[in-house]
Enzyme design. Structure first.
Site, PDB file in Angstrom:
ATOM      1  N   THR A 113      -7.338  -6.268  -7.680  1.00  0.00           N
ATOM      2  CA  THR A 113      -6.081  -6.738  -7.760  1.00  0.00           C
ATOM      3  C   THR A 113      -5.822  -7.867  -6.539  1.00  0.00           C
ATOM      4  OG1 THR A 113      -4.780  -5.073  -6.234  1.00  0.00           O
ATOM      5  CG2 THR A 113      -5.100  -4.605  -8.584  1.00  0.00           C
ATOM      6  N   ASP A 157      -2.064  -4.600  -1.843  1.00  0.00           N
ATOM      7  CA  ASP A 157      -1.313  -3.350  -2.604  1.00  0.00           C
ATOM      8  C   ASP A 157      -2.373  -1.962  -2.368  1.00  0.00           C
ATOM      9  OD1 ASP A 157      -3.569  -4.045  -4.067  1.00  0.00           O
ATOM     10  OD2 ASP A 157      -2.316  -4.227  -6.122  1.00  0.00           O
ATOM     11  N   HIS A 199     -17.612 -12.531   9.505  1.00  0.00           N
ATOM     12  CA  HIS A 199     -19.005 -12.245   9.722  1.00  0.00           C
ATOM     13  C   HIS A 199     -19.262 -12.442  11.368  1.00  0.00           C
ATOM     14  CE1 HIS A 199     -19.892 -12.144   5.110  1.00  0.00           C
ATOM     15  NE2 HIS A 199     -19.415 -11.138   5.459  1.00  0.00           N
ATOM     16  N   SER A 214      -5.227  -1.879  -2.953  1.00  0.00           N
ATOM     17  CA  SER A 214      -5.923  -1.238  -4.134  1.00  0.00           C
ATOM     18  C   SER A 214      -7.512  -0.918  -3.763  1.00  0.00           C
ATOM     19  CB  SER A 214      -6.360  -2.331  -5.252  1.00  0.00           C
ATOM     20  OG  SER A 214      -6.687  -3.471  -4.432  1.00  0.00           O
ATOM     21  N   ASP A 221     -10.128  -7.608   3.016  1.00  0.00           N
ATOM     22  CA  ASP A 221     -11.028  -8.440   2.118  1.00  0.00           C
ATOM     23  C   ASP A 221     -11.346  -7.601   0.901  1.00  0.00           C
ATOM     24  OD1 ASP A 221     -13.503  -9.009   0.924  1.00  0.00           O
ATOM     25  OD2 ASP A 221     -14.374  -8.476   2.806  1.00  0.00           O
ATOM     26  N   HIS A 222     -11.459  -6.291   1.292  1.00  0.00           N
ATOM     27  CA  HIS A 222     -11.922  -5.421  -0.053  1.00  0.00           C
ATOM     28  C   HIS A 222     -10.638  -4.880  -0.831  1.00  0.00           C
ATOM     29  CE1 HIS A 222     -15.839  -4.177   2.045  1.00  0.00           C
ATOM     30  NE2 HIS A 222     -15.609  -5.221   1.984  1.00  0.00           N
ATOM     31  N   ASP A 223      -9.491  -5.297  -0.488  1.00  0.00           N
ATOM     32  CA  ASP A 223      -8.277  -5.065  -1.179  1.00  0.00           C
ATOM     33  C   ASP A 223      -8.043  -6.132  -2.128  1.00  0.00           C
ATOM     34  OD1 ASP A 223      -5.784  -4.760  -2.208  1.00  0.00           O
ATOM     35  OD2 ASP A 223      -4.727  -4.837  -0.132  1.00  0.00           O
ATOM     36  N   TYR A 272      -3.364  -8.812  -5.043  1.00  0.00           N
ATOM     37  CA  TYR A 272      -2.012  -8.393  -4.237  1.00  0.00           C
ATOM     38  C   TYR A 272      -2.583  -7.435  -2.938  1.00  0.00           C
ATOM     39  CZ  TYR A 272       0.063 -10.441  -8.107  1.00  0.00           C
ATOM     40  OH  TYR A 272       0.452 -11.195  -9.196  1.00  0.00           O
TER      41      TYR A 272
END
Ligand code: HEM
Ligand SMILES: [Ca+2]
Length: 696
Positions: A285, A289, A446, A291, A214-216, A287
């Site tokens: 981003t 990837d 959650h 990030s 999720d944080h990507d 993607y």
């Protein structure tokens, strides 16, 4: 007669649009300057700083939802969006037709240009590696999936203002009455008392690997109070009346105050600041990837590297590097730093960050040994490419089969192939994270949140556990608390301990006590999820069922034409909450569906979840299975990547001598733990580059 479109000559039309856009810009500027001046008069810089650094629930929420990229750039885009929406409103009121009409759009773009921040993107189609901010992934649409762009939508928004532009969130029932408070719905649908049941199969690692993904792909910043940063939307029990605020009431006696803080999301302009309704920004981003590990722009990326031997900076004990104090963790601690600022939201999330950081440096050192002639940049990029590949492999082979079920991932081609290439890239597909996915669907995680964080000894004896409520944004367990916990011990625990049952119930720890610092001052996370979707104008549950080809519910019963995918308890809870089935919010409606066989999700969320993850792969030119000469892997490289699992990463990088093959399925539910010999290494020999030295 009032709605008859106004007809203007071409010249008059241009003049009108220019005039209205300038008017909109002046209004937005004036409004912002006024707020800034008022704020500056209210507070001295000292008081501002002190206020933001104390660990209060609101400050932790701000930490989570803050602008994390360049404040000025994000601010400029946010302001441009406001101008574009205000201008759209003015034009539609004056001309009595959509500002998206074909004759208006080019003029709109022309006259808004001075107010629209520019992106200078030059793509090199021969570039071998991903860009830091996601630009040029799609060569025809280089902005797709880039950090600091709007979240595209599967369905148009449904806002509360008469023009449906988003000045007012979705607030009204189809009956014309206000929608119920999200806290009431949360109580009816998501409340299960203090004890939330646990899964009988899946581990805590599944929960936080999901959060890590999720944080990507998403981070939606909220609006700030000009000159002050943090907005305040409740004054004790009283809601503050300003356009950035959207607080809601909670029943008396449940929290310290009956007003729950909520700040609206920052607006984002479309490319070139075109006309249309409010959209929300994505700072990440889209993607897959990593990030969240590497950063979302070139500057952030460099600041996380050592710039030697392709390695990333590590802190003491192989943890994340230290960050500025008090920024992204609770008061008085030395925080960490990573590509995403929410790394310390929960210690179990931080463990996954450490896991990927350690694996990066392990691979980089291996490549350095094999190819001593490679420089820092080459090693860094090749290592990142390998780690991105393994990460995507884990998502499409382990994470998604657990969430969606084996049947669906096979039927819809979501799972990767066992060996060899699988060309799936389609340049017509936009791989961006969709608004509904961020505001509701991916928040299914959650329900999986467990109420404790624990650790296990190297031989898997139970160490200790502590309520997760005390550990939000707290880094002490990661750093080792009273010679207990530490990343390795928590890693062993999270690959063993069951996660929260993926049902409609959500643990008390985040439903009543999220970011709590004293009794009664916490948040209700599922209530925030509903309010966020309303803030973003996300249409209701029934609209999404239709989008997915499912029948909308016409009544609250579970009989045909009703809530056919709900059990009687959930249907009753929804009936108790809403006055009409068309009002049901997507989060409670979707989460309380009966899971499909073998899946953790009901049909509506299964559809939206699958669609988004298909877009993530089909819309990503750098997706690891693609057989692309410049950017892809060789067959040998791809096959060694395809032998990797999340458990291999744990075994290599954490102090773990034994582990089950699937990190997401607990050994307590059957699978055996194995030693190192059962985990195939990542064979870096496939990256060996033969250098031929010519004789002089
Ligand atoms: C202890 C664990 C977690 C905590 C404390 C937490 C907390 C939060 C908070 C405070 C928000 C923002 C709420 C708002 O909109 O105002 C949020 C958003 C979100 N959460 Fe969680 N969460 C946790 C775990 C997870 C997991 C396991 C997943 C998915 C598997 C997940 C997915 C999301 C997504 C997709 C968003 C929207 C992010 C955005 O748009 O920026 N969360 N969470
Ligand atoms: Ca990303």
């Amino acid at each position: 007669l009032n709605n008859v479109p106004v007809v203007l000559t071409v010249h008059n039309l241009a003049d009108t649009i220019r005039e209205l856009i300038n008017e909109a810009a002046n209004e937005v500027n004036m409004q912002r300057n006024m707020v800034m001046m008022e704020n500056q008069m209210k507070m001295s810089p000292q008081t501002m700083r002190q206020e933001t650094h104390q660990s209060t629930p609101s400050n932790m929420m701000y930490t989570f939802l803050r602008r994390s990229e360049d404040m000025m750039i994000e601010g400029a885009f946010g302001k441009a969006a406001e101008i574009a929406i205000t201008a759209t409103s003015k034009i539609e009121k004056r001309l009595k037709r959509p500002a998206t009409s074909t004759d208006i759009v080019p003029l709109f773009h022309k006259f808004i240009e001075p107010y629209c921040p520019k992106r200078h993107i030059v793509c090199n189609p021969l570039e071998k590696y991903r860009t830091a901010d996601g630009t040029c992934n799609n060569l025809n649409n280089p902005v797709w999936g880039t950090a600091i762009t709007p979240q595209p939508r599967f369905l148009p928004p449904n806002y509360g203002d008469s023009q449906n532009l988003g000045h007012i969130p979705r607030i009204l029932s189809v009956t014309g009455d206000p929608l119920p408070s999200p806290r009431l719905i949360s109580n009816n649908v998501h409340g299960s008392g203090v004890n939330h049941p646990r899964s009988q199969k899946y581990t805590v690692a599944l929960t936080h690997f999901g959060q890590f993904i999720d944080h990507d792909v998403i981070s939606t910043p909220i609006l700030i109070d000009e000159g002050l940063d943090q907005m305040v939307c409740c004054n004790g029990d009283q809601p503050v009346n300003r356009p950035e605020c959207f607080p809601f009431f909670t029943p008396p006696g449940e929290f310290k105050h009956t007003c729950m803080e909520f700040v609206r999301s920052e607006a984002a302009p479309t490319t070139g600041c075109g006309p249309g309704p409010r959209h929300q920004m994505n700072q990440r981003t889209s993607y897959l990837d990593l990030s969240q590990v590497y950063g979302n722009n070139i500057k952030a990326m460099r600041e996380l590297r050592t710039l030697h031997g392709g390695e990333m900076q590590e802190g003491a004990g192989g943890l994340l590097p230290d960050g500025p104090p008090d920024l992204d963790c609770v008061e008085g601690q030395v925080c960490f730093r990573a590509g995403d600022h929410r790394h310390s939201d929960a210690p179990t999330l931080n463990v996954i960050h450490v896991l990927f950081l350690r694996e990066h440096n392990r691979i980089a050192r291996g490549l350095q040994k094999i190819n001593p002639h490679w420089g820092d940049e080459k090693i860094y990029q090749e290592t990142k490419k390998i780690l991105d590949g393994m990460y995507q492999h884990i998502i499409y082979n382990e994470y998604l089969p657990a969430i969606l079920g084996e049947e669906i991932v096979t039927k819809f081609g979501i799972r990767s192939t066992a060996r060899g290439y699988n060309n799936v890239y389609d340049p017509k597909v936009d791989g961006s994270t969709r608004n509904v996915f961020a505001a509701a669907v991916f928040r299914i995680g959650h329900t999986q949140i467990e109420s404790f964080v624990g650790f296990m000894t190297p031989d898997y004896a139970h160490g200790a556990q502590t309520p997760v409520v005390e550990e939000f944004f707290n880094t002490r367990l990661i750093r080792g608390h009273n010679s207990m916990y530490g990343v390795d011990g928590i890693a062993r625990w999270m690959c063993t301990h069951f996660q929260g049952a993926p049902d409609s119930f959500i643990t008390h720890a985040v439903r009543d006590r999220l970011f709590e610092t004293e009794p009664g001052n916490g948040f209700d996370l599922p209530a925030l999820n509903m309010q966020r979707a309303r803030d973003h104008g996300i249409p209701s549950y029934n609209k999404w069922r239709e989008f997915c080809g499912l029948k909308p519910a016409l009544h609250f019963g579970v009989a045909p034409m009703g809530l056919i995918d709900h059990d009687p308890r959930s249907a009753k809870a929804l009936q108790l909450s809403y006055s009409h089935p068309n009002d049901i919010d997507i989060f409670p409606g979707g989460l309380s569906e009966i899971p499909m066989p073998g899946s953790l999700l009901g049909p509506t969320f299964q559809c939206l979840f699958s669609l988004q993850f298909l877009n993530f792969k089909v819309g990503d030119r750098f997706y690891y299975e693609n057989d692309f000469k410049h950017t892809g892997f060789t067959p040998g490289q791809l096959n060694t990547i395809k032998q990797q699992r999340l458990s291999s990463l744990f075994m290599r990088n954490m102090q773990m001598s034994r582990m089950q093959h699937n990190a997401f399925v607990s050994p307590l539910s059957g699978p055996q733990r194995h030693g190192h010999e059962m985990f195939p290494p990542l064979d870096l020999n496939f990256w060996r580059e033969i250098v031929i030295h010519k004789k002089k």
